[in-house]
Design an enzyme around this catalytic site. Structure first.
Site, mmCIF file in Angstrom:
data_model
loop_
_atom_site.group_PDB
_atom_site.id
_atom_site.type_symbol
_atom_site.label_atom_id
_atom_site.label_comp_id
_atom_site.label_asym_id
_atom_site.label_seq_id
_atom_site.Cartn_x
_atom_site.Cartn_y
_atom_site.Cartn_z
ATOM 1 C CE1 TYR A 53 -4.015 -1.597 0.125
ATOM 2 C CE2 TYR A 53 -3.483 -3.061 1.096
ATOM 3 C CZ TYR A 53 -4.284 -2.713 -0.050
ATOM 4 O OH TYR A 53 -5.155 -3.129 0.434
ATOM 5 C CD GLN A 86 -18.155 0.685 -7.046
ATOM 6 O OE1 GLN A 86 -18.725 0.831 -7.881
ATOM 7 N NE2 GLN A 86 -18.125 -0.516 -6.796
ATOM 8 C CG ASN A 87 -12.559 4.619 -7.755
ATOM 9 O OD1 ASN A 87 -12.864 3.376 -7.713
ATOM 10 N ND2 ASN A 87 -12.883 6.036 -8.497
ATOM 11 C CB VAL A 88 -9.305 2.968 -1.810
ATOM 12 C CG1 VAL A 88 -9.622 2.053 -1.724
ATOM 13 C CG2 VAL A 88 -8.433 2.444 -3.072
ATOM 14 C CG ASP A 89 -9.000 7.449 -6.957
ATOM 15 O OD1 ASP A 89 -9.588 8.430 -6.738
ATOM 16 O OD2 ASP A 89 -9.495 7.090 -7.683
ATOM 17 C CG HIS A 104 -15.217 -0.209 -1.842
ATOM 18 N ND1 HIS A 104 -14.734 -0.415 -3.246
ATOM 19 C CD2 HIS A 104 -16.393 -1.269 -1.063
ATOM 20 C CE1 HIS A 104 -15.995 -1.447 -3.854
ATOM 21 N NE2 HIS A 104 -16.807 -1.488 -2.446
ATOM 22 N N GLY A 175 -18.167 4.816 -14.308
ATOM 23 C CA GLY A 175 -17.326 3.745 -14.765
ATOM 24 C C GLY A 175 -17.320 2.639 -13.991
ATOM 25 C CB SER A 177 -18.725 -3.852 -14.162
ATOM 26 O OG SER A 177 -18.575 -4.259 -12.937
#
Length: 229
Positions: A53, A86-89, A104, A175, A177
């Site tokens: 990480y 849903q992105n961790v950025d 997330h 972006g 699915s």
């Protein structure tokens, strides 16, 4: 003021050169998911995960928000905007979005491995100080771990996300699915008749009624803003 709620997935950050994790090959940056994205993997080898990480975090701080991130942030001038990601950025925040719910977790944060959701033991890392030495302890004496929801763990921000979707006047999915649950189930919580748009270049199968703009994030957002908002 109308409320737009966005649900964004990995396709949102692709144009920033930051590829997030859930790919078709089941690997995260060439590691098996079980090794670097599960609680078992953390317990087996916390040093490996800490270093893994650290590397991702370094890549994140080198990435920049793309035009799509900025277009969403600019909509705050005319709408109440909530981003569920849903992105961790942290690219939405860096683009200027002020209300972001991370389903997330957030790569730029670390937390207690005993009590991950306790804000007292969470730390925000910066570009100048983004590396965690393996073995570093949180304030409660447990190892510092990434503030990431590992596979198999609960998603504590789902309830706040559901509340926001229920209040949406417009719902936009970008972006993703729509096969990663529980996030994909958020479409079920829109009010009847809420205009719902899906921006994704792939063929996406969904049981919900959506207007599919089959294009990348930035191009799709431009079309959404010009033709639908």
């Amino acid at each position: 003021m109308k409320k737009i709620v966005f649900l964004t997935g990995s396709g949102m950050s692709v144009e920033s050169g930051f590829k997030t994790f859930r790919g078709n090959d089941g690997l995260w940056e060439n590691y098996p998911v079980e090794q670097v994205a599960t609680h078992h993997g953390w317990e087996e080898n916390p040093t490996l995960l800490t270093n893994f990480y650290n590397g991702l975090r370094k890549k994140l701080f080198q990435a920049q928000p793309n035009e799509g991130h900025k277009l969403i942030a600019e909509l705050e001038k005319n709408y109440e905007v909530v981003v569920i990601t849903q992105n961790v950025d942290n690219l939405h925040e860096r683009a200027g979005s002020s209300n972001v719910i991370h389903l997330h977790g957030v790569l730029s944060k670390v937390c207690s491995s005993n009590d991950p959701d306790n804000p007292r033991y969470q730390q925000e890392l910066t570009a100048d100080n983004c590396m965690v030495e393996p073995g570093t302890k949180a304030g409660d004496g447990s190892l510092l771990r990434p503030f990431i929801v590992f596979f198999g763990e609960g998603v504590p921000m789902m309830e706040p996300a559901i509340e926001q979707v229920q209040q949406a006047d417009i719902f936009v999915v970008i972006g993703t699915s729509l096969n990663v649950y529980p996030a994909a189930g958020l479409l079920a919580y829109t009010k009847v008749g809420t205009p719902t748009y899906l921006i994704d270049p792939a063929n996406v199968s969904t049981p919900y009624s959506v207007e599919h703009l089959q294009m990348g994030a930035t191009q799709g957002l431009r079309k959404l803003i010009e033709d639908y908002l």
